[in-house]
Design a protein around this motif. Structure first.
Motif, short mmCIF file in Angstrom:
data_model
loop_
_atom_site.label_atom_id
_atom_site.label_comp_id
_atom_site.label_asym_id
_atom_site.label_seq_id
_atom_site.Cartn_x
_atom_site.Cartn_y
_atom_site.Cartn_z
N ALA A 181 0.98 -1.33 0.05
CA ALA A 181 -0.12 0.08 0.12
C ALA A 181 0.95 1.29 0.03
CB ALA A 181 -0.98 0.02 1.10
N ALA A 182 1.81 1.20 0.85
CA ALA A 182 2.86 2.60 0.85
C ALA A 182 3.70 2.55 -0.50
CB ALA A 182 3.92 2.17 1.94
N ILE A 183 3.94 1.53 -1.25
CA ILE A 183 4.66 1.44 -2.59
C ILE A 183 3.56 2.36 -3.57
CG2 ILE A 183 5.41 0.23 -4.44
CD1 ILE A 183 6.37 -1.80 -2.50
N GLN A 184 2.37 1.79 -3.64
CA GLN A 184 1.41 2.43 -4.19
C GLN A 184 1.18 3.90 -4.18
OE1 GLN A 184 -2.13 0.12 -3.94
NE2 GLN A 184 -1.46 -1.53 -5.40
N ALA A 185 1.16 4.16 -2.81
CA ALA A 185 1.12 5.64 -2.44
C ALA A 185 2.22 6.38 -2.86
CB ALA A 185 0.71 5.89 -0.98
N SER A 186 3.41 5.94 -2.73
CA SER A 186 4.81 6.60 -3.05
C SER A 186 4.72 6.82 -4.61
CB SER A 186 5.92 5.85 -2.60
OG SER A 186 6.25 4.56 -3.32
N ALA A 187 4.23 5.92 -5.30
CA ALA A 187 4.06 6.09 -6.79
C ALA A 187 3.21 6.91 -7.27
CB ALA A 187 3.70 4.71 -7.47
N PHE A 188 1.76 7.02 -6.63
CA PHE A 188 1.15 8.20 -6.80
C PHE A 188 1.61 9.76 -6.61
CE2 PHE A 188 -2.36 11.10 -5.15
CZ PHE A 188 -3.21 11.17 -6.34
N VAL A 189 2.32 9.65 -5.41
CA VAL A 189 2.70 10.92 -5.07
C VAL A 189 4.17 11.22 -5.96
CG1 VAL A 189 4.30 12.04 -3.26
CG2 VAL A 189 2.22 10.82 -2.53
N GLY A 190 4.80 10.26 -6.39
CA GLY A 190 6.07 10.64 -7.49
C GLY A 190 5.24 11.25 -8.79
N GLY A 191 4.40 10.38 -9.24
CA GLY A 191 3.82 11.27 -10.42
C GLY A 191 3.09 12.44 -10.47
N MET A 192 2.54 12.71 -9.16
CA MET A 192 1.95 14.09 -8.96
C MET A 192 3.00 15.07 -8.66
SD MET A 192 -1.30 13.94 -9.42
CE MET A 192 -1.88 15.45 -8.70
N ALA A 193 4.01 14.70 -8.07
CA ALA A 193 5.04 15.74 -7.60
C ALA A 193 5.91 16.10 -9.17
CB ALA A 193 5.96 15.02 -6.80
N ALA A 194 5.95 15.18 -10.02
CA ALA A 194 6.83 15.30 -11.19
C ALA A 194 5.87 16.12 -12.08
CB ALA A 194 7.05 14.07 -12.11
N VAL A 195 4.71 16.00 -12.23
CA VAL A 195 4.11 17.24 -12.99
C VAL A 195 3.99 18.54 -12.28
CG1 VAL A 195 1.83 17.78 -14.18
CG2 VAL A 195 2.59 15.47 -13.95
N GLY A 196 3.66 18.50 -10.89
CA GLY A 196 3.78 19.84 -9.97
C GLY A 196 5.02 20.56 -10.51
N PHE A 197 5.93 19.60 -10.44
CA PHE A 197 7.38 20.40 -10.56
C PHE A 197 7.68 20.83 -12.08
CE2 PHE A 197 12.03 20.42 -11.34
CZ PHE A 197 12.30 21.20 -10.34
N VAL A 198 6.94 20.15 -13.08
CA VAL A 198 7.01 20.67 -14.42
C VAL A 198 6.35 21.84 -14.62
CG1 VAL A 198 6.26 20.08 -16.78
CG2 VAL A 198 7.49 18.33 -15.33
N THR A 199 5.07 21.85 -13.97
CA THR A 199 4.11 23.04 -13.99
C THR A 199 4.93 24.36 -13.33
OG1 THR A 199 2.24 21.59 -13.91
CG2 THR A 199 1.86 24.09 -13.50
N LEU A 200 5.58 24.20 -12.21
CA LEU A 200 6.05 25.17 -11.59
C LEU A 200 7.41 25.75 -12.49
CD1 LEU A 200 6.52 26.77 -9.03
CD2 LEU A 200 8.08 24.90 -8.07
N VAL A 201 8.17 24.99 -13.07
CA VAL A 201 9.42 25.39 -13.64
C VAL A 201 8.79 26.31 -14.83
CG1 VAL A 201 11.30 24.71 -15.06
CG2 VAL A 201 10.86 23.78 -12.83
N ALA A 202 7.88 25.63 -15.53
CA ALA A 202 7.31 26.14 -16.85
C ALA A 202 6.78 27.49 -16.46
CB ALA A 202 6.20 25.34 -17.24
N SER A 203 6.12 27.73 -15.35
CA SER A 203 5.55 29.21 -14.90
C SER A 203 6.84 30.06 -14.82
CB SER A 203 4.64 28.86 -13.47
OG SER A 203 5.41 28.61 -12.61
N MET A 204 7.92 29.75 -14.69
CA MET A 204 9.03 30.53 -14.33
C MET A 204 9.74 31.03 -15.78
SD MET A 204 10.74 28.96 -11.03
CE MET A 204 10.19 28.36 -9.77
N VAL A 205 9.30 30.21 -16.70
CA VAL A 205 9.91 30.72 -17.96
C VAL A 205 8.98 31.50 -18.73
CG1 VAL A 205 10.80 29.53 -20.37
CG2 VAL A 205 11.04 28.16 -18.26
#
Length: 340
Positions: free
Chosen positions: A122-146
């Motif tokens: 269950a924790a592995i699945q949760a960490s996968a979900f958090v990892g996917g959302m974090a990646a896109v969140g970081f992409v969006t954050l960096v894109a907003s600075m450009v």
């Protein structure tokens, strides 16, 4: 006025007929998938087991093994196809797939980190979900600075960079992992699989997928307008930035949820929306439900093959790549340009 209304109704009838036919075909495929396996069942035995009657062993196989796996295949296929259709419409490019913003790579890194730390499933699945959302969140954050660049192109390029970084981190963890215990588990998860899936595994992902599908359905006409281009969308009163953010967030939520459940399953979000578009056109109101139905059936067929074509189960990612890669080559060979 009456003529226009009648024409609209008549033009919608073929799509409704197609959708109904796909739904019936999907139900038949699901019933057949429940029958097929090492412990083969006849149609009569399957019906009795589904009703909770008949042979006890058949009921255990059906409800504890086959039904959860079939449900998971339907959910994952439908979700990835819906996300792929959304990304392709948003970026006006039929060659875009759900991992374009790094969500699959981020989810993979999260799951690998969980396996590396010997966390429970269950924790592995949760960490996968958090990892996917974090990646896109970081992409969006960096894109907003450009500034002073094309917004869509910036998102895609940064997504590729973040995906590459997440892939490198995943490779590092594979090198550091225990080669006898952790490494096989990491490799198998990254190739995608629905083996040993249970109802308890599906329940957390189902509401996330539904939450992601609702805004996509509600924003269907805005997504159609966005496919015309940002300037045209603004001229028609669409808040481009806000709508794009909502579509990306919903599609990412869907992708991250099912990636956490099944591992990294590629090509579904690329192949299925294009097939659906060839059947019903680019209108998102028609494209979304048809993509969902075809995607669910497609992955159900692939998963049934994965568990039956060999004595050892074949990972989903291998089969989807074997089917998807030739389709991608054919798509490029057609040489069609632009969004249609």
């Amino acid at each position: 006025m009456g003529r226009g209304t009648t024409a609209d109704v008549n033009s919608g009838r073929p799509v409704l007929s197609l959708t109904g036919g796909l739904a019936l075909s999907l139900a038949a495929l699901a019933f057949g998938a429940v029958m097929i396996g090492p412990f083969a069942l006849s149609p009569g035995q399957t019906v009795m087991a589904l009703l909770g009657q008949g042979d006890a062993k058949a009921s255990i196989v059906v409800w504890n093994i086959r039904v959860p796996r079939v449900a998971a295949a339907l959910l994952v296929g439908a979700a990835l196809a819906a996300a792929g259709a959304s990304y392709q419409a948003l970026f006006r490019n039929p060659l875009v797939s759900p991992d374009i913003l790094g969500v699959s790579a981020g989810a993979g890194l999260g799951a690998v980190a969980g396996i590396f730390l010997s966390l429970p499933v269950a924790a592995i699945q949760a960490s996968a979900f958090v990892g996917g959302m974090a990646a896109v969140g970081f992409v969006t954050l960096v894109a907003s600075m450009v500034r002073n660049t094309d917004r869509t192109l910036t998102l895609v390029l940064i997504g590729v960079v973040i995906g590459a970084l997440a892939g490198a981190a995943t490779s590092l963890l594979k090198v550091m992992a225990d080669p006898y215990d952790q490494l096989p588990a990491i490799t198998f998860w990254l190739l995608g699989s629905l083996a040993a899936i249970t109802t308890e595994d599906i329940l957390p992902a189902l509401p996330m997928v539904l939450i992601g599908l609702v805004p996509l359905a509600l924003l269907r006409w805005r997504i159609n307008v966005l496919s015309l281009g940002d300037e045209e969308a603004r001229a028609l009163g669409i808040e481009v930035g806000r709508t794009r953010f909502l579509v990306i967030a919903a599609a990412t939520l869907i992708t991250a949820s099912v990636t956490a459940l099944a591992g990294v399953v590629g090509w579904v979000g690329l192949v299925i929306p294009h097939i659906a578009r060839m059947l019903v056109g680019p209108g998102f109101g028609r494209l979304l439900p048809v993509s969902v139905l075809i995607g669910a059936g497609y992955l159900l067929i692939v998963d049934t093959l994965a568990r039956t074509i060999a004595q050892v189960e074949v990972p989903l990612g291998i089969l989807t790549a074997v089917i998807g890669a030739p389709f991608f080559v054919w798509l490029l060979a057609r040489g069609r340009r632009g969004w249609s």
